[in-house]
Motif scaffolding. Structure first.
Motif, PDB file in Angstrom:
ATOM      1  N   ASP A   1      -2.553   6.102   3.360  1.00 37.54           N
ATOM      2  CA  ASP A   1      -2.182   4.696   3.301  1.00 37.54           C
ATOM      3  C   ASP A   1      -0.710   4.483   3.647  1.00 37.54           C
ATOM      4  O   ASP A   1      -0.339   3.451   4.191  1.00 37.54           O
ATOM      5  CB  ASP A   1      -2.509   4.095   1.932  1.00 37.54           C
ATOM      6  CG  ASP A   1      -3.999   3.902   1.747  1.00 37.54           C
ATOM      7  OD1 ASP A   1      -4.672   3.517   2.731  1.00 37.54           O
ATOM      8  OD2 ASP A   1      -4.499   4.138   0.642  1.00 37.54           O
TER       9      ASP A   1
ATOM     10  N   SER B   1      -8.630   3.762   6.809  1.00 42.86           N
ATOM     11  CA  SER B   1      -8.052   3.690   5.463  1.00 42.86           C
ATOM     12  C   SER B   1      -8.271   2.330   4.811  1.00 42.86           C
ATOM     13  O   SER B   1      -8.534   1.323   5.474  1.00 42.86           O
ATOM     14  CB  SER B   1      -6.546   3.982   5.531  1.00 42.86           C
ATOM     15  OG  SER B   1      -5.872   2.915   6.180  1.00 42.86           O
ATOM     16  N   ASP B   2      -8.133   2.316   3.501  1.00 41.11           N
ATOM     17  CA  ASP B   2      -8.232   1.064   2.742  1.00 41.11           C
ATOM     18  C   ASP B   2      -7.133   0.095   3.167  1.00 41.11           C
ATOM     19  O   ASP B   2      -7.350  -1.113   3.212  1.00 41.11           O
ATOM     20  CB  ASP B   2      -8.135   1.331   1.239  1.00 41.11           C
ATOM     21  CG  ASP B   2      -9.369   2.035   0.703  1.00 41.11           C
ATOM     22  OD1 ASP B   2     -10.446   1.919   1.328  1.00 41.11           O
ATOM     23  OD2 ASP B   2      -9.257   2.696  -0.349  1.00 41.11           O
ATOM     24  N   THR B   3      -5.955   0.628   3.484  1.00 47.42           N
ATOM     25  CA  THR B   3      -4.852  -0.218   3.931  1.00 47.42           C
ATOM     26  C   THR B   3      -5.209  -0.914   5.234  1.00 47.42           C
ATOM     27  O   THR B   3      -4.976  -2.112   5.392  1.00 47.42           O
ATOM     28  CB  THR B   3      -3.573   0.623   4.118  1.00 47.42           C
ATOM     29  OG1 THR B   3      -3.236   1.209   2.866  1.00 47.42           O
ATOM     30  CG2 THR B   3      -2.420  -0.223   4.598  1.00 47.42           C
TER      31      THR B   3
ATOM     32  N   ALA C   1       0.821  -1.204   0.000  1.00 46.54           N
ATOM     33  CA  ALA C   1       0.000   0.000   0.000  1.00 46.54           C
ATOM     34  C   ALA C   1       0.858   1.257   0.000  1.00 46.54           C
ATOM     35  O   ALA C   1       0.537   2.237  -0.669  1.00 46.54           O
ATOM     36  CB  ALA C   1      -0.936   0.003   1.199  1.00 46.54           C
TER      37      ALA C   1
ATOM     38  N   GLY D   1       1.002   4.069  -2.847  1.00 43.01           N
ATOM     39  CA  GLY D   1       0.711   5.445  -2.452  1.00 43.01           C
ATOM     40  C   GLY D   1       1.721   6.433  -2.999  1.00 43.01           C
ATOM     41  O   GLY D   1       1.422   7.616  -3.151  1.00 43.01           O
TER      42      GLY D   1
END
Length: 118
Positions: free
Chosen positions: A37, A81-83, A17, A21
């Motif tokens: 991320d 976050s997506d991470t 990630a 990023g």
């Protein structure tokens, strides 16, 4: 051994990630010029504590949370976050980490998505 492998997998997710990023446009966001991320990578020591409310929070995790807690919007963005989601972080558990670290200057009552920091 199983715990070590779990941490290595989570660390690998954070590395992937953070590398992805680096390809984004560097604008100012919740964490300044550092992508959220990428900041999430710093939270690797909190992996087990962010998945299990009964897990002990390490001193390394508390140190990182204290640094990020200086900017509550960044801390919130990292936890959601997506991470973090990819690493299996449970936001409802993650928001309890500042309290579990007994941080005196934690962002109590800060609205974080649909959650409120205790």
């Amino acid at each position: 051994m199983e715990v070590t492998m779990k941490y290595l997998c989570i660390l690998g997710l954070f590395v992937v990630a953070s590398i992805s990023g680096l390809e984004r446009v560097n604008g100012a966001g919740e964490c300044g010029k550092v992508p959220v991320d990428r900041m999430a990578f710093r939270m690797a020591p909190c992996a087990s504590a962010s998945q299990d409310a009964q897990a002990q929070v390490s001193s390394r995790c508390c140190a990182e949370v204290q640094k990020l807690g200086q900017n509550p919007s960044c801390l919130c963005a990292v936890m959601l976050s997506d991470t973090a989601k990819s690493a299996g972080v449970d936001p409802e558990v993650a928001i309890t980490i500042p309290m579990r670290c007994n941080l005196a200057d934690r962002p109590v009552g800060y609205k974080c998505g649909g959650y409120t920091l205790p």
